[in-house]
Design a protein around this motif. Structure first.
Motif, short mmCIF file in Angstrom:
data_model
loop_
_atom_site.label_atom_id
_atom_site.label_comp_id
_atom_site.label_asym_id
_atom_site.label_seq_id
_atom_site.Cartn_x
_atom_site.Cartn_y
_atom_site.Cartn_z
N TRP A 117 34.91 50.49 38.29
CA TRP A 117 35.66 49.58 39.16
C TRP A 117 35.08 48.10 38.90
O TRP A 117 33.99 47.88 38.68
CB TRP A 117 35.24 49.98 40.70
CG TRP A 117 35.87 51.12 41.23
CD1 TRP A 117 35.12 52.23 41.39
CD2 TRP A 117 37.26 51.40 41.59
NE1 TRP A 117 36.01 53.24 41.96
CE2 TRP A 117 36.95 52.53 42.19
CE3 TRP A 117 38.47 50.42 41.63
CZ2 TRP A 117 38.36 53.19 42.71
CZ3 TRP A 117 39.43 51.10 42.25
CH2 TRP A 117 39.64 52.48 42.66
N ILE A 118 36.28 47.27 38.87
CA ILE A 118 35.71 45.94 38.35
C ILE A 118 36.24 44.87 39.48
O ILE A 118 37.61 45.09 39.88
CB ILE A 118 36.63 45.28 37.05
CG1 ILE A 118 36.47 46.66 36.02
CG2 ILE A 118 36.17 43.98 36.45
CD1 ILE A 118 34.96 46.62 35.45
N PRO A 119 35.55 44.24 40.01
CA PRO A 119 35.79 43.28 41.03
C PRO A 119 36.83 42.02 40.55
O PRO A 119 36.48 41.47 39.65
CB PRO A 119 34.60 42.71 41.55
CG PRO A 119 33.56 42.84 40.76
CD PRO A 119 34.06 44.06 39.88
N GLN A 120 37.65 41.66 41.55
CA GLN A 120 38.70 40.64 41.13
C GLN A 120 38.96 39.60 42.00
O GLN A 120 38.66 38.48 41.95
CB GLN A 120 39.70 41.29 40.56
CG GLN A 120 39.79 42.26 39.28
CD GLN A 120 39.75 41.22 37.97
OE1 GLN A 120 40.48 40.59 37.63
NE2 GLN A 120 38.37 41.32 37.38
N GLY A 121 39.70 40.16 43.09
CA GLY A 121 40.26 39.49 44.29
C GLY A 121 39.28 39.06 45.42
O GLY A 121 38.55 40.07 45.48
N ILE A 122 39.44 37.96 46.15
CA ILE A 122 38.92 37.72 47.42
C ILE A 122 39.68 36.85 48.43
O ILE A 122 40.60 36.17 47.86
CB ILE A 122 37.42 37.04 47.15
CG1 ILE A 122 36.70 37.01 48.39
CG2 ILE A 122 37.63 35.89 46.57
CD1 ILE A 122 35.21 36.64 48.07
N THR A 123 39.42 37.54 49.56
CA THR A 123 40.16 36.57 50.64
C THR A 123 39.38 36.60 52.00
O THR A 123 38.38 37.50 52.11
CB THR A 123 41.42 37.21 51.05
OG1 THR A 123 42.29 36.35 52.06
CG2 THR A 123 41.67 38.53 51.47
N GLY A 124 39.78 36.33 53.16
CA GLY A 124 38.92 36.45 54.40
C GLY A 124 39.70 36.13 55.50
O GLY A 124 40.79 35.57 55.39
N VAL A 125 39.17 36.32 56.51
CA VAL A 125 39.74 35.89 57.76
C VAL A 125 39.99 34.53 58.35
O VAL A 125 40.91 34.37 58.87
CB VAL A 125 38.90 36.81 58.94
CG1 VAL A 125 37.79 35.75 59.33
CG2 VAL A 125 39.70 36.73 60.32
N SER A 126 39.33 33.59 57.44
CA SER A 126 39.60 32.33 57.42
C SER A 126 41.28 32.05 56.78
O SER A 126 41.87 31.11 57.41
CB SER A 126 38.72 31.41 56.58
OG SER A 126 39.18 30.08 56.66
N ASP A 127 41.57 32.76 56.10
CA ASP A 127 42.89 32.63 55.56
C ASP A 127 43.97 33.54 56.43
O ASP A 127 44.92 32.88 56.75
CB ASP A 127 43.18 33.75 54.18
CG ASP A 127 42.49 32.92 52.93
OD1 ASP A 127 42.25 31.70 53.12
OD2 ASP A 127 42.02 33.49 52.15
#
Length: 479
Positions: A117-127
């Motif tokens: 598994w390769i980490p790529q994307g990120i988001t959060g509840v602030s979005d």
């Protein structure tokens, strides 16, 4: 969004670039645009894909659902923060060149070193929310793609199962009881629903790179590099092990069974629902497809200047509360032959629904520019300032800034040396705190420590996987 097997494929890029110089692109050879020039915004236009609501409704009638807060409460892995998080892809810290992060979290041991598994994307509840809370929590979400379907399985493909994309739901604020520096998290497998040959609702792996993700209201947008966007719904997370006893099959809502022990299987098979052993699966509910023809090649890191862009990374711009935007950009590797550095565009979001805002069936981009720099892995925008992550192999990455001036997207300030392998970006806007809170620029790194690669060893250059955040004030203060 770095390409699959980046380090191993670098030599292949060189020969491919030389060969591509002899090929006329599918969409022709337009006049070269200068970095930062306006791009054709309509190239980013999208239209809705097939309606999946019936398939999703049938799956929700068969399998119980769980909410995001439940996932966080039932986190079965522990990330480390504070002094316990010793992985340091930034190397020397803030020595006047490298910008050390204000916050940092380390994955558990298995996720830190996995080749699959390769980490790529990120988001959060602030979005997702103006108040930056999901109930009482402040979760982050990251995306990983499964590399097992490619080089990792070449020697023994019979032992590998391409599981597609998984998410990690993590609360960076809430400590594990008795472990003040521990933070629980949970993986969720993304799936694509369909009706099988018997007319029953089933699902399969989502086989995309997931180089960027963006959460708005209930919807999670996932970049689908050559096609546009996949959309998932936080209200449709399905639980295949509701009794929390993995040793026995659960009885599902439709009277069948669910199994979380068999890694080889996915979807409904012979009256049993499988999930490659993941307790939770999250079915796709919608998609958006590029209207323009795609002139880029899925096997090349170079880009063309016209037609549909690559959807390499995405983020949410909440700075204009009346007109939020989804930012989308391209990863491109340029050289003397292929000079295109990529494009970045903005798409309108309907704040009332959380879906993209369409007119006449088309989501029309509001603006687009040619990127000032190539090798861009992530982009975020807030109050008119663009932030770009750039990286190349196992070298230190860089954080760049740009603004629109004189109708062009131009560099703002100097290069900021960053972590090795920085990826997608997400902007924590600080609007949820009365009087205004601290703004952070969140990202994550992709390279595990690899003792077989002299460029990334435990005692060599500073590779390693972390989630991290810079204070925006620290970034802006840089020259």
């Amino acid at each position: 969004m770095s390409p699959h097997n980046t380090r191993r494929r670098h030599a292949g890029w060189i020969s491919a670039l030389a060969a591509a110089a002899l090929v006329v692109p599918v969409l022709g050879s337009p006049a070269q645009a200068a970095p930062g020039d306006p791009a054709t915004a309509s190239s980013f236009d999208l239209t809705s894909g097939p309606d999946l609501s019936a398939q999703v409704a049938d799956l929700k009638a068969a399998l119980p659902t769980q909410g995001v807060q439940d996932l966080l409460d039932q986190g079965n892995r522990v990330a480390k923060t504070g002094a316990s998080c010793t992985t340091d892809p930034f190397g020397t810290g803030d020595d006047g060149k490298v910008l050390a992060p204000a916050r940092k979290l380390c994955w558990d041991t298995g996720d830190s070193v996995t080749e699959e598994w390769i980490p790529q994307g990120i988001t959060g509840v602030s979005d997702a929310q103006a108040d930056e809370l999901w109930g009482s929590r402040k979760p982050l979400v990251t995306a990983w793609y499964d590399k097992a379907g490619s080089a990792l399985c070449s020697s023994d493909p019979g032992t590998c199962y391409d599981k597609g994309v998984r998410l990690s739901f993590l609360d960076p604020e809430t400590a594990v009881p008795g472990n003040p520096e521990g933070r629980r998290y949970r993986h969720v497998l993304l799936v694509e629903p369909y009706y099988n040959s018997y007319g029953n609702a089933s699902y399969k792996a989502v086989d995309i790179h997931a180089g960027g993700i963006a959460w708005y209201k209930y919807y999670l947008y996932v970049a689908d590099t050559m096609n546009g966007l996949r959309v998932f719904d936080m209200r449709s997370i399905l639980d295949l092990n509701h009794d929390q006893d993995a040793s026995v099959d659960d009885t599902t809502l439709d009277g069948l069974k669910s199994n979380v022990r068999d890694e080889t299987k996915i979807g409904r098979q012979s009256g049993v629902y499988y999930s490659h052993t993941y307790r939770y699966v999250m079915p796709q509910v919608a998609s958006y497809k590029f209207v323009s023809a795609q002139g880029n090649s899925p096997s090349e890191a170079t880009c063309v200047a016209t037609g549909a862009p690559k959807a390499s990374y995405i983020s949410i711009d909440r700075s204009n509360t009346a007109a939020p935007s989804l930012i989308m950009g391209e990863y491109c590797n340029s050289d003397a032959t292929h000079v295109e550095k990529g494009r970045v565009g903005a798409l309108p979001v309907d704040d009332a629904t959380g879906l993209l805002k369409a007119a006449g069936g088309v989501v029309a981009a509001t603006e687009a520019y040619h990127l000032p720099r190539d090798l861009t892995q992530g982009a975020a925008r807030y109050d008119g300032m663009y932030y770009f992550n750039r990286s190349y192999l196992a070298n230190s990455g860089s954080l760049r800034r740009a603004t629109v001036s004189g109708g062009r997207l131009v560099d703002y300030g100097a290069n900021i040396t960053n972590a090795v392998g920085p990826e997608d970006l997400s902007f924590e806007h600080g609007q949820g705190v009365p009087g205004g809170g601290t703004q952070y620029l969140w990202s994550l790194t992709e390279h595990r420590m690899d003792t077989a690669d002299p460029a990334c060893t435990d005692t060599g250059s500073p590779c390693g996987r972390v989630i991290y955040a810079h204070r925006v004030a620290d970034v802006v203060a840089r020259p």
